[in-house]
Design a protein around this motif. Structure first.
Motif, mmCIF file in Angstrom:
data_model
loop_
_atom_site.group_PDB
_atom_site.id
_atom_site.type_symbol
_atom_site.label_atom_id
_atom_site.label_comp_id
_atom_site.label_asym_id
_atom_site.label_seq_id
_atom_site.Cartn_x
_atom_site.Cartn_y
_atom_site.Cartn_z
ATOM 1 N N SER A 56 0.735 -1.160 -0.130
ATOM 2 C CA SER A 56 -0.122 0.128 0.152
ATOM 3 C C SER A 56 0.835 1.401 0.099
ATOM 4 O O SER A 56 0.543 2.206 -0.137
ATOM 5 C CB SER A 56 -1.009 0.119 1.242
ATOM 6 O OG SER A 56 -0.307 0.143 2.319
ATOM 7 N N LEU A 126 5.602 4.078 -13.076
ATOM 8 C CA LEU A 126 4.342 3.318 -13.674
ATOM 9 C C LEU A 126 5.166 2.507 -14.753
ATOM 10 O O LEU A 126 4.792 1.499 -15.185
ATOM 11 C CB LEU A 126 3.592 4.384 -14.342
ATOM 12 C CG LEU A 126 2.465 4.961 -13.137
ATOM 13 C CD1 LEU A 126 1.775 6.117 -13.951
ATOM 14 C CD2 LEU A 126 1.512 4.130 -12.832
ATOM 15 N N ASP A 136 3.923 -2.667 -5.991
ATOM 16 C CA ASP A 136 3.819 -1.124 -5.397
ATOM 17 C C ASP A 136 4.000 -0.272 -6.693
ATOM 18 O O ASP A 136 3.939 0.747 -6.657
ATOM 19 C CB ASP A 136 4.724 -0.839 -4.212
ATOM 20 C CG ASP A 136 6.282 -1.293 -4.390
ATOM 21 O OD1 ASP A 136 6.413 -2.207 -5.583
ATOM 22 O OD2 ASP A 136 6.974 -0.612 -3.433
ATOM 23 N N ARG A 138 2.633 -0.741 -9.676
ATOM 24 C CA ARG A 138 1.399 -0.789 -10.722
ATOM 25 C C ARG A 138 0.235 0.118 -10.718
ATOM 26 O O ARG A 138 -0.530 0.208 -11.739
ATOM 27 C CB ARG A 138 0.821 -2.398 -10.494
ATOM 28 C CG ARG A 138 2.062 -3.450 -10.905
ATOM 29 C CD ARG A 138 1.347 -4.861 -11.422
ATOM 30 N NE ARG A 138 2.582 -5.552 -11.547
ATOM 31 C CZ ARG A 138 2.523 -6.918 -10.845
ATOM 32 N NH1 ARG A 138 1.330 -7.187 -10.318
ATOM 33 N NH2 ARG A 138 3.411 -7.643 -10.801
ATOM 34 N N ASN A 139 0.079 0.855 -9.679
ATOM 35 C CA ASN A 139 -1.116 1.639 -9.467
ATOM 36 C C ASN A 139 -0.486 2.978 -9.323
ATOM 37 O O ASN A 139 0.285 3.217 -8.027
ATOM 38 C CB ASN A 139 -1.653 0.875 -8.331
ATOM 39 C CG ASN A 139 -2.772 1.556 -7.624
ATOM 40 O OD1 ASN A 139 -2.726 2.857 -7.810
ATOM 41 N ND2 ASN A 139 -3.882 0.904 -7.507
ATOM 42 N N GLU A 140 -1.143 4.065 -9.745
ATOM 43 C CA GLU A 140 -0.540 5.482 -9.327
ATOM 44 C C GLU A 140 -0.866 5.890 -8.137
ATOM 45 O O GLU A 140 -0.166 6.580 -7.566
ATOM 46 C CB GLU A 140 -1.308 6.275 -10.774
ATOM 47 C CG GLU A 140 -0.807 7.823 -10.453
ATOM 48 C CD GLU A 140 -0.911 8.600 -11.739
ATOM 49 O OE1 GLU A 140 -1.245 8.052 -12.698
ATOM 50 O OE2 GLU A 140 -0.839 9.735 -11.552
ATOM 51 N N GLU A 141 -2.151 5.404 -7.607
ATOM 52 C CA GLU A 141 -2.412 5.958 -6.191
ATOM 53 C C GLU A 141 -1.579 5.495 -5.155
ATOM 54 O O GLU A 141 -1.011 6.302 -4.210
ATOM 55 C CB GLU A 141 -3.608 5.250 -5.719
ATOM 56 C CG GLU A 141 -4.882 6.035 -5.159
ATOM 57 C CD GLU A 141 -6.201 5.312 -5.233
ATOM 58 O OE1 GLU A 141 -6.307 4.561 -4.110
ATOM 59 O OE2 GLU A 141 -6.994 5.607 -6.141
#
Ligand code: B4P
Length: 200
Positions: A56, A126, A136, A138-141
């Motif tokens: 996360s 990215l 960690d 893989r996702n822009e957030e």
């Protein structure tokens, strides 16, 4: 002994430049990110405890990483010096590292801080996420959460070492080789000034 910290936000090139620096200067590479990922892939209790935090984008608790570094220092008594990559990431980690090194009659010689814009950090991570196994990336957030953790908890570590005049800022955008040359210039200047030596 010559000990250096390669410092900077996630995606600033710490891992990339570390590989080249350890090859040139014969230092022992200590990457807390690599050590933690290895615990996760081995499925150890420590790995299980940190897996969700890392996925996360949060930092792992200080006690865990400090203990890992303590063991790594003890396990490498003959090292010519250490390159710390991704550690320390909080002031508590920096203070513990200073203590551990002083118990071994050594200290941090230089902190090389890579400076990269947020837009470039997000693009790089990215891009790596498309091909690497790192979830960690893989996702822009999650990437933005990591950058926010850096601003909130890690940026202050540079202030800690600035008090001792140990921080050198290096532009971390441009070609990997040009950035490497800039880092080497700072290291060489510090080695000459401190008359430190390491085996090639
Ligand atoms: P780390 O493994 O330290 O990873 P990172 O900060 O995301 O950056 P990394 O070093 O991998 O990327 P690099 O800049 O080399 O941390 C991961 C997680 O572990 C943390 O979020 C945290 O949960 C945990 N953790 C680790 N240490 C901890 C600690 N001390 N305390 C608490 N928690 C801790 O490179 C990124 C990409 O950019 C690569 O794909 C590379 O090819 C590319 N790149 C590099 N240089 C470039 C250039 N000049 N131009 C273009 N691309 C470039």
């Amino acid at each position: 002994m010559f000990n250096l910290i390669l410092f900077g936000p996630p995606g600033s090139g710490k891992g990339t430049q570390s590989e080249m620096l350890i090859a040139k200067y014969g230092l022992k590479h200590l990457s807390t990110g690599d050590l933690l990922r290895s615990e996760i892939s081995l499925g150890t209790p420590l790995g299980l405890a940190v897996k969700n935090l890392m996925a996360s984008g949060e930092l792992v608790p200080d006690e865990i990483v400090i203990e890992m570094i303590n063991s790594a220092l003890d396990n490498n008594p003959k090292a010519n010096g250490f390159l710390f990559d991704g550690f320390p990431r909080t002031n508590a980690q920096a203070e513990s590292l200073d203590k551990l090194l002083s118990q071994k009659n050594t200290e941090i010689a230089i902190v090389l801080a890579l400076q990269v814009s947020e837009k470039e950090l997000v693009n790089r991570l990215l891009k790596r996420g498309l091909t690497s196994s790192r979830i960690d990336d893989r996702n822009e957030e999650v990437i933005l959460a990591r950058i926010a953790e850096y601003e909130k908890k890690t940026a202050a570590v540079a202030e800690h070492y600035k008090k001792y005049g140990k921080v050198k800022y290096v532009k971390g955008e441009g070609s990997i080789n040009d950035i490497f040359d800039l880092l080497c210039k700072e290291i060489d200047a510090k080695m000459v000034a401190g008359q430190d030596t390491v085996a090639e």
